[in-house]
Design a protein around this motif. Structure first.
Motif, PDB file in Angstrom:
ATOM      1  N   VAL A   1       0.833  -1.206   0.000  1.00 35.22           N
ATOM      2  CA  VAL A   1       0.000   0.000   0.000  1.00 35.22           C
ATOM      3  C   VAL A   1       0.866   1.254   0.000  1.00 35.22           C
ATOM      4  CG1 VAL A   1      -1.707   1.312   1.302  1.00 35.22           C
ATOM      5  CG2 VAL A   1      -1.951  -1.159   1.089  1.00 35.22           C
TER       6      VAL A   1
ATOM      7  N   VAL B   1      -6.979   1.216   5.596  1.00 36.82           N
ATOM      8  CA  VAL B   1      -6.414   0.830   4.297  1.00 36.82           C
ATOM      9  C   VAL B   1      -4.994   0.324   4.476  1.00 36.82           C
ATOM     10  CG1 VAL B   1      -5.802   1.660   1.994  1.00 36.82           C
ATOM     11  CG2 VAL B   1      -7.906   2.442   3.073  1.00 36.82           C
TER      12      VAL B   1
ATOM     13  N   GLY C   1      -4.891  -3.175   5.693  1.00 36.86           N
ATOM     14  CA  GLY C   1      -5.511  -4.179   4.847  1.00 36.86           C
ATOM     15  C   GLY C   1      -6.967  -4.421   5.172  1.00 36.86           C
TER      16      GLY C   1
ATOM     17  N   ASP D   1      -6.021  -0.224  -3.763  1.00 40.86           N
ATOM     18  CA  ASP D   1      -7.057  -1.132  -3.267  1.00 40.86           C
ATOM     19  C   ASP D   1      -6.664  -2.591  -3.511  1.00 40.86           C
ATOM     20  OD1 ASP D   1      -9.705  -1.400  -2.048  1.00 40.86           O
ATOM     21  OD2 ASP D   1     -10.302  -2.251  -3.970  1.00 40.86           O
TER      22      ASP D   1
ATOM     23  N   ARG E   1      -4.306  -3.313  -0.846  1.00 35.58           N
ATOM     24  CA  ARG E   1      -5.030  -3.485   0.421  1.00 35.58           C
ATOM     25  C   ARG E   1      -5.681  -4.861   0.504  1.00 35.58           C
ATOM     26  NH1 ARG E   1      -9.954  -3.845   1.999  1.00 35.58           N
ATOM     27  NH2 ARG E   1     -10.748  -3.522  -0.114  1.00 35.58           N
TER      28      ARG E   1
END
Length: 825
Positions: free
Chosen positions: A257, A284, A287, A435, A438
């Motif tokens: 991330v 975020v 995770g 994303d 994540r």
């Protein structure tokens, strides 16, 4: 009308007296209009016109100098479109003597060419070999903000010093003035794109230009000419496409991330902006699922974590640091953008003031192309040292992840509507990549948590071996694997050491590893020999595949192809029995440092079916070092398995006082920084049970032997100083020996072992295992094993090639110096 060559296009020269009458007529006049000198001399010059007398023409009341198009009358009556020039002739004291009128056909080449070049929308210019201005057209004058009269005869470098340097020195571009001089020197034409900032503009414009030499009839370079047109809109659109192309390969290269956020920041600087910050929700970074929209409101400050910050003066290769918390005030631009889901552009000054839009890169600079609500003129950002800032909410798959800001510090160009589109496109691409990272972190964390929960949290206490273990998952770019190990205390003071590896990575591999480990522990409780245990485990894997097989097509499970090494060490006999299902055998190092070879071949991996597994026995000196490992420890892209095993042997120091420290040394030395597979190691140093702690006696198949066996047991227990265990020992020996005499087959043997527990074993040659059952009220037997089960810590049966052994274990109170609990049996 055809444009005539120069020699076929006559020029009429007419002398006119102060009264406006023709006083002289040239041969060119005859050729152009058909009139002779006899026809025209003495007559008013205005009779030559085919239309009204233009102002300034001889014969008009305001006659003076004149230059321009007029229509003249030919002798045969048709009209001749011409361009005339009128110049007065004066004598002493400025007295007017007359006028000279020259006339040329309008379609004569020099005339129409002059008009075409002058009215050309492209910038045109001509310079002598010393780069002095000879001529420029009106478009060129507008570009350089000078008239032709202001620049004629001046040096190019003097008039346009900004062209004497490159706007982008990092591209190693040659200044435009140097390119002009090169063409004048070499005579070779050139084409290039020039980026410069016009005077009075904050925008850098891009021009497509051509430079060529102008030669005389002998081929000598007499001048240099150039032309150019403004292609700023196309140029900057291409630059934005290049940034997007770089982003397509530069953003999302890792499943990290913070790393992905840093990639967004470094991709945007310095080509697009000067400073980028990426702020994300803490969820975020962990995770987890990002908070729902109600978590973002207009009423409370917004606390995020700054995952990335990169400026033009910073090193792009610098590793990303840890995220730091940042708070955005209520009604701040980032908080408002996240609450509304709309981007915001802040400019320090109104770019529409002073006609700056005219110098912007194409239509994108027009205020009409901005979306509603943008741009916001905020002179407050000037105090922050900014000329503009774009704030974009970071959204992916309908979820709000954070916010990104793009700031310009040192460049005067204001952001345009196209810049906003580019910022949103960069953010959208990064949002999907963040994303994805994540989700990977979530899955990886879940798999790792599952795997760690399935691995031993601490190794069980036992006296057969001293053990230490380590497990490390793969790096951040790879998923969690299926490496596992276990230590299981067995009956008779023995211990099982297991190492396995499941095919694949991720959550499925972790779940498969858990199923295999559970199956091995269940089979180990049955006390099967290593080769038989692997045979049963192989059958189970085949059943797993059958149960999970879809109806449409066959799909193997992660257990298929898994490997497993099962070893059993007996501290009484100091014998190691092992069997392998496709897994490397352990490395064995004797106390003197020599390597003890394991002369056997591993069996097939699990799930193949129909192939046997071979058990091998080794007698080990006390203090021998065993190393069980997975392939992730010894194999990687830089070395093969054999090389890795040789290196591992070099790091296994049999004299190491601490196996825990030795495990750390091995893992640090063997694993690369960027590993792609998980790795596990289990180290064990063998112990030998003191012969004084083992006592055995042969039992004749005679009921009279029961009392002698009881007495033997009582005497031995008292000799060990365990008087408190005498009663229970006497009872269980009586029951087990009686059952062996009644239902077993000779030879019968009684063995007592003093370990962390007092173990009683009775062996016979029968393969019939006893069963615990509940006796009815009037039954004369059937209560013996029930009593054994109630009075001891554990009991069981293990089968051997010679028959079976019934055993039971009693807990002993810890003696001086003992701190660990006894094994469970």
């Amino acid at each position: 009308m055809t444009i005539a060559d120069d020699q076929d296009a006559p020029t009429a020269v007419v002398m006119v007296d102060p009264d406006g009458r023709v006083s002289g007529w040239s041969e060119g006049g005859c050729q152009l209009l058909g009139w002779t000198a006899e026809d025209t001399v003495g007559r008013p010059v205005t009779e030559l016109l085919a239309g009204p007398v233009p102002p300034g023409f001889p014969g008009s009341h305001d006659a003076d100098a004149l230059s321009g198009p007029v229509a003249l009358r030919h002798r045969d009556g048709h009209t001749v479109d011409s361009v005339i020039t009128v110049q007065p002739l004066r004598g002493p004291q400025g007295r007017l003597l007359g006028r000279v009128v020259t006339a040329q056909r309008w379609d004569r080449r020099p005339v129409i060419a002059d008009r075409a070049f002058e009215q050309c929308p492209f910038a045109l210019g001509a310079y002598d070999p010393e780069l002095r201005f000879l001529w420029i057209n009106a478009s060129s004058g507008r570009v350089i903000a000078h008239t032709e009269e202001q620049v004629l005869g001046k040096q190019y470098r003097e008039v346009l010093p900004e062209f004497d340097r490159s706007l982008f020195p990092e591209r190693d571009d040659k200044p435009y003035t140097d390119k002009l001089a090169e063409v004048a020197r070499t005579g070779q034409p050139a084409r290039l794109i020039t980026v410069f900032r016009p005077r009075g503009s904050n925008y850098a414009n891009a021009w497509a230009t051509s430079i060529w030499p102008v030669r005389d009839t002998e081929g000598n370079v007499r001048a240099v000419a150039n032309w150019g047109f403004d292609m700023s809109a196309e140029y900057w659109a291409r630059q934005r496409l290049l940034i997007l192309n770089e982003a397509s390969t530069g953003i999302g290269r890792t499943l990290d991330v913070i790393g992905t956020a840093q990639e967004l920041a470094t991709t945007s600087v310095p080509g697009f902006t000067d400073l980028v910050t990426v702020d994300l929700f803490d969820e975020v970074l962990r995770g987890e699922e990002p908070p729902s929209p109600p978590a973002v409101s207009h009423d409370e400050p917004l606390t995020l974590s700054r995952a990335a910050r990169h400026g033009a003066a910073e090193d792009a290769d610098r590793p990303a640091g840890p995220a730091v918390p940042v708070t955005h005030a209520v009604h701040s631009v980032p908080a408002t953008c996240m609450a509304t889901g709309r981007s915001t552009v802040e400019l320090s000054t109104d770019p529409g003031v002073g006609g700056e839009w005219a110098f912007g890169p194409g239509l994108a600079a027009d205020p009409a192309h901005w979306p509603p609500g943008n741009p916001v003129i905020d002179k407050g950002i000037t105090a922050e040292g900014l000329t503009g800032r774009i704030t974009v909410p970071l959204r992916a798959r309908g979820a709000l992840l954070g916010v990104v800001t793009f700031s310009r510090l040192d460049r005067p160009e204001a952001f345009t509507a196209d810049d906003l589109i580019l910022a949103e496109q960069l953010t959208a691409k990064a949002a999907v990549a963040i994303d994805n990272a994540r989700r990977y972190v979530h899955q990886s964390t879940t798999a790792l948590t599952l795997q760690r929960s399935l691995l031993p949290q601490r190794l069980p206490s036992q006296e057969a071996v001293e053990v230490a273990s380590r497990y490390l998952p793969a790096g951040t770019d790879a998923e969690v694997g299926g490496d596992w190990f276990d230590v299981i205390p067995l009956s008779g003071a023995r211990v099982a050491l297991i190492m396995g590896d499941v095919v694949g990575h991720g959550l499925h591999a972790s779940a498969s590893m858990g199923r295999l480990r559970t199956a091995v522990r269940t089979l180990a409780d049955v006390d099967l020999p290593p080769d038989e245990l692997l045979t049963h485990l192989d059958d189970l894997v085949l059943h797993f595949a059958s149960d999970l097989q879809p109806t449409s097509h066959f799909q193997t499970t992660a257990e298929t192809g898994a490997t497993c090494l099962y070893t059993v060490y007996d501290p009484v006999s100091r014998r190691l029995t092992l069997a392998s299902a496709g897994h490397p055998f352990p490395l064995v190092i004797a106390p003197d440092g020599t390597t003890i070879p394991v002369s056997a071949q591993p069996g097939p991996p699990l799930g193949i079916g129909g192939l046997p597994f071979e058990a091998t026995e080794l007698e080990l000196p006390e203090g021998s070092l065993l190393a069980l490992y997975t392939d992730g420890l010894v194999e990687n892209r830089e070395r093969d398995v054999d090389q890795g095993i040789a290196e591992l042997l070099g790091f296994l120091d049999h004299r190491a006082p601490s196996l825990e420290a030795l495990c750390d040394t091995v893992m640090e030395a063997m694993l690369p920084e960027h590993r792609t597979d998980d790795a596990a190691v289990l180290l064990a140093r063998t112990c030998a049970l003191d012969p004084q702690h083992v006592a055995d006696r042969d039992v004749e198949p005679d009921v009279a032997e029961v009392s002698r066996a009881r007495q033997f047991a009582v005497d031995q227990v008292e000799a060990w100083g365990l008087e408190e265990a005498t009663f229970v020992t006497e009872l269980v020996v009586s029951e087990l020996v009686t059952n062996a005499i009644r239902y077993g087959e000779p030879p019968i043997k009684l063995r007592l072992i003093r370990d962390t527990a007092l173990i009683c074993e009775v062996s016979d040659s029968s393969n019939t295992a006893p069963h615990l059952r509940r006796a009815r009220a009037f039954d004369e037997g059937g209560r013996g094993l029930l009593l054994v089960a109630q009075l001891t810590q554990g009991w069981g049966t293990r089968h051997t090639p010679q028959g079976k052994t019934i055993w039971c274990a009693q807990s002993l109170a810890p003696t001086s110096g003992e701190t660990s609990p006894p094994p469970t049996g």
